[in-house]
Enzyme design. Structure first.
Site, short mmCIF file in Angstrom:
data_model
loop_
_atom_site.label_atom_id
_atom_site.label_comp_id
_atom_site.label_asym_id
_atom_site.label_seq_id
_atom_site.Cartn_x
_atom_site.Cartn_y
_atom_site.Cartn_z
N SER A 8 0.77 -1.17 -0.01
CA SER A 8 -0.10 0.19 0.00
C SER A 8 0.82 1.39 0.01
O SER A 8 1.73 1.52 0.97
CB SER A 8 -0.87 -0.04 1.22
OG SER A 8 -1.37 1.39 1.35
N HIS A 33 -1.56 -1.62 -4.04
CA HIS A 33 -2.96 -1.25 -3.23
C HIS A 33 -2.84 -0.01 -3.09
O HIS A 33 -2.12 1.03 -2.60
CB HIS A 33 -2.84 -2.06 -1.68
CG HIS A 33 -4.12 -1.85 -1.08
ND1 HIS A 33 -5.19 -2.76 -1.16
CD2 HIS A 33 -4.18 -1.25 0.03
CE1 HIS A 33 -5.91 -2.51 -0.30
NE2 HIS A 33 -5.51 -1.55 0.47
N ASP A 35 -5.09 3.30 -1.25
CA ASP A 35 -6.22 3.57 -0.18
C ASP A 35 -6.75 4.72 -0.37
O ASP A 35 -6.24 5.99 -0.30
CB ASP A 35 -5.42 3.41 1.34
CG ASP A 35 -5.03 2.11 1.64
OD1 ASP A 35 -6.10 1.26 1.80
OD2 ASP A 35 -3.69 1.62 2.07
N MET A 37 -9.28 7.54 0.73
CA MET A 37 -10.13 7.81 2.11
C MET A 37 -10.90 9.18 1.93
O MET A 37 -10.05 10.31 1.31
CB MET A 37 -9.22 8.08 3.28
CG MET A 37 -8.48 6.74 3.60
SD MET A 37 -7.24 6.91 4.91
CE MET A 37 -6.39 5.32 4.93
N HIS A 66 -8.79 0.38 -2.56
CA HIS A 66 -9.60 -0.05 -1.50
C HIS A 66 -10.09 1.13 -1.07
O HIS A 66 -9.83 2.32 -0.45
CB HIS A 66 -8.48 -0.48 -0.38
CG HIS A 66 -9.41 -0.57 1.00
ND1 HIS A 66 -8.67 -0.70 2.29
CD2 HIS A 66 -10.78 -0.69 1.36
CE1 HIS A 66 -9.31 -0.92 3.11
NE2 HIS A 66 -10.65 -0.88 2.79
N MET A 68 -12.34 3.73 1.03
CA MET A 68 -12.93 3.83 2.52
C MET A 68 -13.53 5.33 2.32
O MET A 68 -13.21 6.12 3.03
CB MET A 68 -11.63 3.99 3.45
CG MET A 68 -11.08 2.40 3.60
SD MET A 68 -9.52 2.71 4.37
CE MET A 68 -8.60 2.67 2.66
N MET A 137 -10.56 -6.47 7.09
CA MET A 137 -9.53 -5.45 7.88
C MET A 137 -9.08 -5.92 9.35
O MET A 137 -9.86 -6.23 10.02
CB MET A 137 -10.50 -4.02 7.95
CG MET A 137 -10.93 -3.46 6.67
SD MET A 137 -9.33 -3.10 5.68
CE MET A 137 -8.44 -1.89 6.94
N PHE A 143 -5.77 4.55 8.72
CA PHE A 143 -4.22 5.01 9.00
C PHE A 143 -3.36 3.91 8.81
O PHE A 143 -3.79 2.83 9.25
CB PHE A 143 -4.20 5.54 10.50
CG PHE A 143 -4.96 6.80 10.68
CD1 PHE A 143 -4.67 7.98 10.52
CD2 PHE A 143 -6.09 6.53 11.66
CE1 PHE A 143 -5.37 9.22 10.94
CE2 PHE A 143 -7.05 7.64 11.59
CZ PHE A 143 -6.70 8.95 11.29
N GLY A 144 -2.30 4.02 8.32
CA GLY A 144 -1.09 2.78 8.15
C GLY A 144 -0.59 3.01 9.53
O GLY A 144 -0.77 3.74 10.47
N GLY A 145 0.21 1.83 9.94
CA GLY A 145 1.20 1.59 10.98
C GLY A 145 0.30 1.43 12.14
O GLY A 145 0.95 1.67 13.25
N ASP A 175 -5.62 -6.67 5.58
CA ASP A 175 -5.00 -5.20 5.27
C ASP A 175 -5.21 -4.73 6.72
O ASP A 175 -6.15 -4.54 7.43
CB ASP A 175 -6.31 -4.54 4.47
CG ASP A 175 -5.66 -2.98 4.17
OD1 ASP A 175 -4.40 -2.78 4.66
OD2 ASP A 175 -6.22 -2.41 3.59
N GLY A 176 -3.72 -4.34 7.06
CA GLY A 176 -3.55 -3.55 8.47
C GLY A 176 -2.64 -4.55 9.31
O GLY A 176 -3.10 -5.52 9.50
N GLY A 177 -1.63 -3.75 9.45
CA GLY A 177 -0.56 -4.32 10.61
C GLY A 177 -0.04 -5.64 10.16
O GLY A 177 0.24 -6.44 10.84
N GLY A 197 1.55 -2.07 4.20
CA GLY A 197 2.15 -0.32 4.10
C GLY A 197 3.26 -0.32 4.77
O GLY A 197 4.51 -0.51 4.31
C1 DX5 Z 1 -5.59 1.16 6.56
C2 DX5 Z 1 -5.54 0.86 5.13
C3 DX5 Z 1 -4.15 0.10 4.93
C4 DX5 Z 1 -3.03 0.37 5.42
C5 DX5 Z 1 -2.23 -0.56 5.77
O1 DX5 Z 1 -6.89 2.03 6.71
O2 DX5 Z 1 -6.55 0.32 4.47
O3 DX5 Z 1 -4.05 -0.21 3.59
O4 DX5 Z 1 -2.20 1.36 4.25
O5 DX5 Z 1 -0.88 -0.20 6.12
P1 DX5 Z 1 -0.17 -0.82 7.45
O6 DX5 Z 1 0.49 -2.04 6.64
O7 DX5 Z 1 1.07 0.15 7.99
O8 DX5 Z 1 -1.11 -1.30 8.34
ZN ZN Z 2 -6.25 -0.90 2.49
#
Ligand code: DX5
Ligand code: ZN
Length: 217
Positions: A8, A33, A35, A37, A66, A68, A137, A143-145, A175-177, A197
């Site tokens: 991502s 990917h 994202d 938002m 994706h 959101m 999810m 948010f990433g991270g 997706d996520g973490g 990400g």
């Molecule tokens: C979160 C996004 C993810 C995000 C993942 O809302 O949908 O795609 O970028 O990032 P990481 O891998 O850092 O959790």
């Molecule tokens: Zn995503």
């Protein structure tokens, strides 16, 4: 274990996006990917059409978008026109999910549906035939991270069973973490596609990290 790796770019350095896309093109990644938002469905705003349009001119990987956002139906054909391969909408943002998924397929894209961590997987029972990919999810979107929510693994197992019972080959994406510690467990539970990400883009060597995520888990 074979699976799709989808970095991502939300966590990438936007001042050097061109170089990032070139790196992704030569990397072991499979999809890119995106994202999107809107600051309404999630408490954050990322990027929109002008950025996706530029990315589309440079990427050689299928674009996995994706959304959101609320009211995703409004934008289906615009994403198709930009060359998006798979378009995923959030279950919680769709009042008429069956209609939305059909519209994505009719536009010529793979249809995906994403579920927030609190949404039980069983809500998909009556639309199981209507999508090509479910995105589970593993953090609250926005948010990433963020930290991976371990309960996701059980959700994936339950969804894989639902799909197997119906003889469906539908993909499951998480997706996520996602990181080197949980990727193996996720794939073993039935995941086909991993979105990554921060693990990639905050690594000192993103290209090497992609290779490790793809081949060393
Ligand atoms: C979160 C996004 C993810 C995000 C993942 O809302 O949908 O795609 O970028 O990032 P990481 O891998 O850092 O959790
Ligand atoms: Zn995503």
């Amino acid at each position: 274990m074979d699976y799709i790796l989808a970095p991502s770019i939300l966590s990438a350095d936007f001042l050097n996006l061109g170089r990032t896309i070139e790196m992704l093109n030569r990397s072991a990644s499979d999809w890119l990917h995106l994202d999107i938002m809107d600051g309404v469905f999630v408490p954050n705003i990322s990027f929109g059409f002008p950025v996706v349009k530029q990315v589309a001119t440079a990427t050689e990987k299928p674009m996995d978008a994706h959304l959101m956002i609320v009211e995703p139906d409004k934008f289906i054909t615009r994403f198709r026109d930009l060359g998006i391969y798979s378009l995923t909408v959030q279950y919680e943002a769709c009042t008429h999910l069956n209609r939305t998924l059909n519209a994505i397929r009719e536009a010529g894209m793979k249809a995906g549906v994403a579920l927030n961590p609190h949404t039980p997987i069983e809500v998909l029972t009556d639309v199981l035939d209507d999508f090509d990919m479910a995105l589970v999810m593993s953090v609250n979107p926005g948010f990433g991270g963020q930290k991976f929510i371990p309960r996701t693994i059980d959700k994936v197992r339950r969804l894989r069973k639902m799909l197997d019972d119906r003889g469906l080959k539908t993909l499951i994406e998480v997706d996520g973490g996602v990181n080197l510690d949980n990727a193996r467990q996720l794939v073993a539970a039935g995941v086909n596609a991993l979105v990554v990400g921060n693990t990639v883009f905050k690594s000192p060597n993103p290209e090497a990290m992609i290779k490790s995520l793809k081949y060393d888990i």
